[in-house]
Design a protein around this motif. Structure first.
Motif, PDB file in Angstrom:
ATOM      1  N   VAL A 112       0.844  -1.198   0.000  1.00 22.42           N
ATOM      2  CA  VAL A 112       0.000   0.000   0.000  1.00 22.42           C
ATOM      3  C   VAL A 112       0.878   1.247   0.000  1.00 22.42           C
ATOM      4  O   VAL A 112       0.647   2.210  -0.740  1.00 22.42           O
ATOM      5  N   LYS A 113       1.912   1.221   0.822  1.00 20.20           N
ATOM      6  CA  LYS A 113       2.822   2.376   0.870  1.00 20.20           C
ATOM      7  C   LYS A 113       3.497   2.581  -0.471  1.00 20.20           C
ATOM      8  O   LYS A 113       3.623   3.706  -0.956  1.00 20.20           O
ATOM      9  N   LYS A 114       3.953   1.491  -1.056  1.00 22.26           N
ATOM     10  CA  LYS A 114       4.630   1.596  -2.349  1.00 22.26           C
ATOM     11  C   LYS A 114       3.722   2.196  -3.411  1.00 22.26           C
ATOM     12  O   LYS A 114       4.179   2.829  -4.353  1.00 22.26           O
ATOM     13  N   LEU A 115       2.437   1.956  -3.255  1.00 19.68           N
ATOM     14  CA  LEU A 115       1.478   2.481  -4.229  1.00 19.68           C
ATOM     15  C   LEU A 115       1.059   3.904  -3.902  1.00 19.68           C
ATOM     16  O   LEU A 115       0.199   4.468  -4.559  1.00 19.68           O
ATOM     17  N   GLY A 116       1.659   4.467  -2.858  1.00 22.66           N
ATOM     18  CA  GLY A 116       1.350   5.847  -2.509  1.00 22.66           C
ATOM     19  C   GLY A 116       0.173   5.974  -1.564  1.00 22.66           C
ATOM     20  O   GLY A 116      -0.283   7.074  -1.282  1.00 22.66           O
ATOM     21  N   GLY A 117      -0.322   4.854  -1.057  1.00 28.53           N
ATOM     22  CA  GLY A 117      -1.450   4.902  -0.128  1.00 28.53           C
ATOM     23  C   GLY A 117      -0.993   4.890   1.315  1.00 28.53           C
ATOM     24  O   GLY A 117       0.198   4.837   1.609  1.00 28.53           O
ATOM     25  N   THR A 118      -1.953   4.952   2.191  1.00 28.81           N
ATOM     26  CA  THR A 118      -1.681   4.900   3.630  1.00 28.81           C
ATOM     27  C   THR A 118      -2.265   3.611   4.179  1.00 28.81           C
ATOM     28  O   THR A 118      -3.484   3.415   4.116  1.00 28.81           O
ATOM     29  N   PRO A 119      -1.428   2.743   4.695  1.00 25.26           N
ATOM     30  CA  PRO A 119      -1.971   1.480   5.233  1.00 25.26           C
ATOM     31  C   PRO A 119      -2.898   1.745   6.410  1.00 25.26           C
ATOM     32  O   PRO A 119      -2.615   2.615   7.235  1.00 25.26           O
ATOM     33  N   VAL A 120      -3.976   0.993   6.473  1.00 19.73           N
ATOM     34  CA  VAL A 120      -4.864   1.133   7.632  1.00 19.73           C
ATOM     35  C   VAL A 120      -4.121   0.643   8.871  1.00 19.73           C
ATOM     36  O   VAL A 120      -3.286  -0.262   8.806  1.00 19.73           O
ATOM     37  N   GLU A 121      -4.434   1.282   9.970  1.00 19.64           N
ATOM     38  CA  GLU A 121      -3.821   0.881  11.244  1.00 19.64           C
ATOM     39  C   GLU A 121      -4.649  -0.222  11.869  1.00 19.64           C
ATOM     40  O   GLU A 121      -5.870  -0.278  11.683  1.00 19.64           O
ATOM     41  N   ALA A 122      -3.984  -1.056  12.624  1.00 20.98           N
ATOM     42  CA  ALA A 122      -4.731  -2.039  13.413  1.00 20.98           C
ATOM     43  C   ALA A 122      -5.604  -1.294  14.417  1.00 20.98           C
ATOM     44  O   ALA A 122      -5.227  -0.229  14.915  1.00 20.98           O
ATOM     45  N   LYS A 123      -6.771  -1.841  14.690  1.00 19.47           N
ATOM     46  CA  LYS A 123      -7.659  -1.207  15.660  1.00 19.47           C
ATOM     47  C   LYS A 123      -7.067  -1.312  17.060  1.00 19.47           C
ATOM     48  O   LYS A 123      -6.317  -2.244  17.363  1.00 19.47           O
ATOM     49  N   LYS A 124      -7.433  -0.355  17.891  1.00 19.82           N
ATOM     50  CA  LYS A 124      -6.962  -0.418  19.282  1.00 19.82           C
ATOM     51  C   LYS A 124      -7.664  -1.542  20.032  1.00 19.82           C
ATOM     52  O   LYS A 124      -7.097  -2.123  20.953  1.00 19.82           O
ATOM     53  N   THR A 125      -8.881  -1.817  19.654  1.00 13.63           N
ATOM     54  CA  THR A 125      -9.620  -2.898  20.311  1.00 13.63           C
ATOM     55  C   THR A 125     -10.344  -3.740  19.263  1.00 13.63           C
ATOM     56  O   THR A 125     -10.804  -3.222  18.251  1.00 13.63           O
ATOM     57  N   TYR A 126     -10.403  -5.000  19.546  1.00 13.92           N
ATOM     58  CA  TYR A 126     -11.207  -5.921  18.735  1.00 13.92           C
ATOM     59  C   TYR A 126     -12.161  -6.652  19.674  1.00 13.92           C
ATOM     60  O   TYR A 126     -11.803  -6.944  20.825  1.00 13.92           O
ATOM     61  N   THR A 127     -13.320  -6.934  19.173  1.00 15.67           N
ATOM     62  CA  THR A 127     -14.291  -7.650  19.994  1.00 15.67           C
ATOM     63  C   THR A 127     -14.520  -9.026  19.390  1.00 15.67           C
ATOM     64  O   THR A 127     -14.901  -9.143  18.225  1.00 15.67           O
ATOM     65  N   PHE A 128     -14.274 -10.033  20.192  1.00 17.84           N
ATOM     66  CA  PHE A 128     -14.471 -11.403  19.736  1.00 17.84           C
ATOM     67  C   PHE A 128     -15.420 -12.118  20.695  1.00 17.84           C
ATOM     68  O   PHE A 128     -15.517 -11.742  21.873  1.00 17.84           O
ATOM     69  N   PRO A 129     -16.078 -13.134  20.232  1.00 19.80           N
ATOM     70  CA  PRO A 129     -17.038 -13.843  21.094  1.00 19.80           C
ATOM     71  C   PRO A 129     -16.343 -14.786  22.061  1.00 19.80           C
ATOM     72  O   PRO A 129     -16.533 -16.009  22.017  1.00 19.80           O
TER      73      PRO A 129
END
Lengths: 199, 131
Positions: A112-129
């Protein structure tokens, strides 16, 4: 329900070291616009060329969507690893699979960076069952569900990536995640390869 | 008169065929549950994941969950989720809402979309899951 925080899901403690040296040297490579790099004698990851390559923003969006899912998979495997429900051989397998997802995520972010984009960041929290995960089989079933979803997600991404080299790499990741799914199903005593075609 | 009878028969046949098409488009929620497995890398019914949760989907305005970070494109879509909008979106998300984060080719077969939507109609109202 459990909310994972960065504190609850440390970045690496149960994870096999991920070889990232190939990423640190990205800038040193001179690649054609859509080259696939085969590094360290193994199929590793996609490297694409400069931001002015023909790949349009659409591909960046697709790769970022995949990156978000990979980050969530990493967090999910951490839940499994931290659950105390996985016995040693299975735990090692889960950690190995998590390592694969980390490699996928690193490769996608770099691309993504190489293509000039901004990689999404990992979320601070994830909710799992987490409340539904009472046994090793529950954890494996949850992981298998995610891996099957990941296979489908990549199947939905491959045909719409404009850059065919990127599509090839996405298909490579798809293959890896399909293997995860099959191994997890086998560990659950299910037919590891229940169909001739995936969707 | 013969022509009229033939015309009536043709019209009747057309309506019969149409009814058949309508029946084919009726969704099978059981098969839809299998199709929903394709969504599970990014979605779940009860939790936001890479994609928003699906509980309470029908009748909800697009991009209206306060705790999910939607794309600008989805916020601007003006959609309210129902059978028709879901059918349109699921067929080709990127074409229907250019700029959506749901970078997925889509569910191309109409019957599969109908099945998936039939499943979602039931599952997103399941009180055991959607508390």
């Amino acid at each position: 329900m459990s909310i994972l925080t960065p504190q609850a899901v440390p970045a690496t403690p149960l994870v096999a070291p991920v070889r990232r040296s190939f990423l640190s040297g990205l800038g040193k490579f001179t690649l054609s616009a859509t080259a696939i790099a085969l590094l360290a004698g193994q199929e590793r990851l996609a490297l694409v060329g400069s931001a002015e390559a023909k790949t349009p923003n659409n591909d960046v969006a697709i790769l970022n969507a995949a990156l978000g899912a990979e980050q969530e998979a990493i967090a999910a495997y951490q839940v499994g690893a931290n659950s105390g429900l996985l016995q040693k051989p299975v735990l090692a397998l889960a950690v190995q699979f998590q390592g694969h997802h980390k490699e996928h995520a690193a490769a996608l972010a770099a691309t993504v960076k190489k293509l000039g984009g901004t990689p999404v960041e990992a979320k601070k929290t994830y909710t799992f069952p987490v409340e539904k995960l009472k046994t090793q089989a529950d954890v494996l079933g949850f992981a298998a569900e995610l891996e099957k979803g990941a296979v489908s997600a990549y199947l939905g991404a491959v045909p719409i990536l404009d850059d065919r080299d990127l599509a090839k790499v996405a298909a490579s990741i798809l293959g890896d995640e399909a293997m995860h799914w099959a191994v997890l199903r086998n560990a659950l005593g299910q037919n590891p390869v229940p169909t001739a075609f995936l969707s | 008169m013969k022509h009229l009878a033939a015309l009536v028969a043709a019209v009747a046949a057309t309506f019969t065929a149409g009814a058949g098409i309508c029946r084919a488009a009726d969704g099978d929620p059981v098969h839809g549950a299998q199709i929903y497995q394709r969504c599970l890398a990014c979605h779940s019914l009860e939790h936001n994941r890479s994609g928003p949760r699906h509980c309470g989907l029908f009748g909800r305005s697009a991009a209206s969950l306060p705790d999910f970070d939607y794309s600008r494109a989805m916020k601007a879509s003006g959609f309210t989720w129902d059978e028709a909008t879901l059918d349109r979106f699921l067929e080709n998300p990127l074409k229907t809402v250019p700029g959506t984060k749901m970078a997925y080719a889509g569910v191309k077969k109409p019957q599969e979309r109908a099945d998936l939507i039939a499943y979602l109609k039931k599952a997103t109202l399941d009180p055991e899951v959607c508390k």
